[in-house]
Design a protein around this motif. Sequence first.
Motif, PDB file in Angstrom:
ATOM      1  N   SER A  32       0.732  -1.154   0.045  1.00 54.45           N
ATOM      2  CA  SER A  32       0.033   0.120   0.241  1.00 54.45           C
ATOM      3  C   SER A  32       0.629   1.247  -0.014  1.00 54.45           C
ATOM      4  N   ALA A  33       2.194   1.141  -0.603  1.00 57.77           N
ATOM      5  CA  ALA A  33       3.203   2.165  -0.341  1.00 57.77           C
ATOM      6  C   ALA A  33       2.762   3.484  -1.431  1.00 57.77           C
ATOM      7  N   GLU A  34       3.028   4.496  -0.736  1.00 58.64           N
ATOM      8  CA  GLU A  34       2.887   5.998  -1.452  1.00 58.64           C
ATOM      9  C   GLU A  34       4.405   5.921  -2.296  1.00 58.64           C
ATOM     10  N   VAL A  35       4.310   6.284  -3.473  1.00 59.51           N
ATOM     11  CA  VAL A  35       5.625   6.213  -4.049  1.00 59.51           C
ATOM     12  C   VAL A  35       6.072   7.820  -4.407  1.00 59.51           C
ATOM     13  N   GLN A  36       7.320   8.081  -4.089  1.00 55.52           N
ATOM     14  CA  GLN A  36       7.968   9.100  -4.320  1.00 55.52           C
ATOM     15  C   GLN A  36       9.241   9.192  -5.017  1.00 55.52           C
ATOM     16  N   VAL A  37       9.434   9.958  -6.394  1.00 62.50           N
ATOM     17  CA  VAL A  37      10.746   9.684  -6.960  1.00 62.50           C
ATOM     18  C   VAL A  37      11.540  11.088  -6.777  1.00 62.50           C
ATOM     19  N   VAL A  38      12.933  10.782  -6.467  1.00 66.13           N
ATOM     20  CA  VAL A  38      13.916  11.836  -6.477  1.00 66.13           C
ATOM     21  C   VAL A  38      14.904  11.743  -7.765  1.00 66.13           C
ATOM     22  N   GLU A  39      14.663  12.787  -8.444  1.00 67.61           N
ATOM     23  CA  GLU A  39      15.372  12.788  -9.628  1.00 67.61           C
ATOM     24  C   GLU A  39      16.739  13.640  -9.199  1.00 67.61           C
ATOM     25  N   LEU A  40      17.748  13.102  -9.125  1.00 69.74           N
ATOM     26  CA  LEU A  40      18.970  13.729  -8.950  1.00 69.74           C
ATOM     27  C   LEU A  40      19.429  14.484  -9.784  1.00 69.74           C
ATOM     28  N   ARG A  41      19.270  14.371 -11.263  1.00 72.68           N
ATOM     29  CA  ARG A  41      19.598  15.413 -12.172  1.00 72.68           C
ATOM     30  C   ARG A  41      19.325  16.952 -11.757  1.00 72.68           C
ATOM     31  N   ALA A  44      21.477  18.239  -8.768  1.00 74.91           N
ATOM     32  CA  ALA A  44      23.020  18.445  -9.253  1.00 74.91           C
ATOM     33  C   ALA A  44      23.704  19.659  -8.625  1.00 74.91           C
ATOM     34  N   VAL A  45      23.072  20.841  -8.684  1.00 69.29           N
ATOM     35  CA  VAL A  45      23.760  22.128  -8.412  1.00 69.29           C
ATOM     36  C   VAL A  45      23.667  22.112  -6.598  1.00 69.29           C
ATOM     37  N   GLU A  46      22.629  21.884  -6.367  1.00 68.11           N
ATOM     38  CA  GLU A  46      22.440  21.890  -4.464  1.00 68.11           C
ATOM     39  C   GLU A  46      23.499  20.980  -3.948  1.00 68.11           C
ATOM     40  N   ILE A  47      23.574  19.660  -4.691  1.00 70.86           N
ATOM     41  CA  ILE A  47      24.529  18.758  -4.312  1.00 70.86           C
ATOM     42  C   ILE A  47      25.940  19.250  -4.039  1.00 70.86           C
ATOM     43  N   ALA A  48      26.530  19.961  -5.202  1.00 73.39           N
ATOM     44  CA  ALA A  48      27.630  20.495  -5.364  1.00 73.39           C
ATOM     45  C   ALA A  48      27.864  21.572  -4.263  1.00 73.39           C
ATOM     46  N   HIS A  49      26.734  22.520  -4.025  1.00 79.11           N
ATOM     47  CA  HIS A  49      26.919  23.340  -3.049  1.00 79.11           C
ATOM     48  C   HIS A  49      26.953  22.946  -1.574  1.00 79.11           C
ATOM     49  N   ASN A  50      26.329  21.771  -1.434  1.00 78.49           N
ATOM     50  CA  ASN A  50      26.305  21.095   0.053  1.00 78.49           C
ATOM     51  C   ASN A  50      27.668  20.905   0.087  1.00 78.49           C
ATOM     52  N   PHE A  51      28.590  20.148  -0.766  1.00 83.40           N
ATOM     53  CA  PHE A  51      29.924  20.018  -0.449  1.00 83.40           C
ATOM     54  C   PHE A  51      30.874  21.194   0.002  1.00 83.40           C
ATOM     55  N   THR A  52      30.423  22.244  -0.657  1.00 92.48           N
ATOM     56  CA  THR A  52      31.411  23.655  -0.494  1.00 92.48           C
ATOM     57  C   THR A  52      30.752  24.215   0.729  1.00 92.48           C
ATOM     58  N   ARG A  58      16.963  23.849  -0.217  1.00 91.93           N
ATOM     59  CA  ARG A  58      15.494  23.375   0.272  1.00 91.93           C
ATOM     60  C   ARG A  58      15.303  22.265  -0.496  1.00 91.93           C
ATOM     61  N   GLU A  59      15.531  22.059  -1.861  1.00 91.40           N
ATOM     62  CA  GLU A  59      15.064  20.933  -2.469  1.00 91.40           C
ATOM     63  C   GLU A  59      15.972  19.666  -2.277  1.00 91.40           C
ATOM     64  N   LEU A  60      17.109  19.888  -2.068  1.00 92.65           N
ATOM     65  CA  LEU A  60      18.079  18.923  -1.622  1.00 92.65           C
ATOM     66  C   LEU A  60      17.598  18.299  -0.291  1.00 92.65           C
ATOM     67  N   SER A  61      17.393  19.375   0.709  1.00 93.81           N
ATOM     68  CA  SER A  61      17.056  18.980   2.210  1.00 93.81           C
ATOM     69  C   SER A  61      15.830  17.994   2.022  1.00 93.81           C
ATOM     70  N   ALA A  62      14.761  18.488   1.156  1.00 92.45           N
ATOM     71  CA  ALA A  62      13.646  17.819   0.922  1.00 92.45           C
ATOM     72  C   ALA A  62      13.688  16.191   0.678  1.00 92.45           C
ATOM     73  N   ALA A  63      14.764  16.133  -0.196  1.00 94.87           N
ATOM     74  CA  ALA A  63      14.934  14.905  -1.002  1.00 94.87           C
ATOM     75  C   ALA A  63      15.567  13.754   0.032  1.00 94.87           C
ATOM     76  N   LEU A  64      16.447  14.586   1.032  1.00 99.78           N
ATOM     77  CA  LEU A  64      17.316  13.836   2.121  1.00 99.78           C
ATOM     78  C   LEU A  64      16.660  13.346   3.018  1.00 99.78           C
ATOM     79  N   ASP A  65      15.445  14.198   3.523  1.00 96.65           N
ATOM     80  CA  ASP A  65      14.341  13.836   4.471  1.00 96.65           C
ATOM     81  C   ASP A  65      13.561  12.792   3.874  1.00 96.65           C
TER      82      ASP A  65
END
Length: 200
Positions: A32-41, A44-52, A58-65
């Motif tokens: 009965s699972a609800e499906v959520q898709v995380v498109e890493l494409r 990409a910019v937020e992931i790079a900024h997270n490293f620095t 905001r969007e990366l944080s929501a995906a990580l949560d």
Amino acid sequence: MKLVVVTAGLSVPSSTRLLADRLALATAGRTSAEVQVVELRELAVEIAHNFTSGFPGRELSAALDAVTQADGLIVVTPVFGASYSGLFKSFFDVLDKDALTGKPMLIAATGGTARHSLVLDHALRPLFSYLRAVVVPTGVYAASEDWGAEGLDERIERAGEQLAALMSGLSAKVPRPVVSTGDFEVIPFEQQLAALRPDA
């Protein structure tokens, strides 16, 4: 229950996303699972900024949560240089190191040739074993020639069935009943173990 699909495909349309969607359908159709898709494409910019910066946008944080709170995960990466993509690895590098502990997971990959199929067992499985996820036995690799060929549908269905069973088993809150065999009772090991705990 919540099923989160992480896909690292770069093109639109993407064979990686196609495989991810088919795996999600095979899994969600049994739960009965609800499906959520995380498109890493798209992250990409937020992931790079997270490293620095050390902070997710905001969007990366929501995906990580979403990944952290998921009851089950499907992760799909294209193969680059005989391994997972850098974008795929970077996402899991910024995820909290304990976020996947005990989490049911299905691993999958796409590539141009069947010669890269070992990426599942030589790259993906060790990565998620290190992160202490519970990876289902069947991984799914789809080479270009696999689309429309015999065998891919069966692997997708088998992997989806295994993940659905694992999600249902780990999310069940009701203890398993004692099984009676007539002359004696078989008590599940988990129930015996629970009775030994001090707080039982």
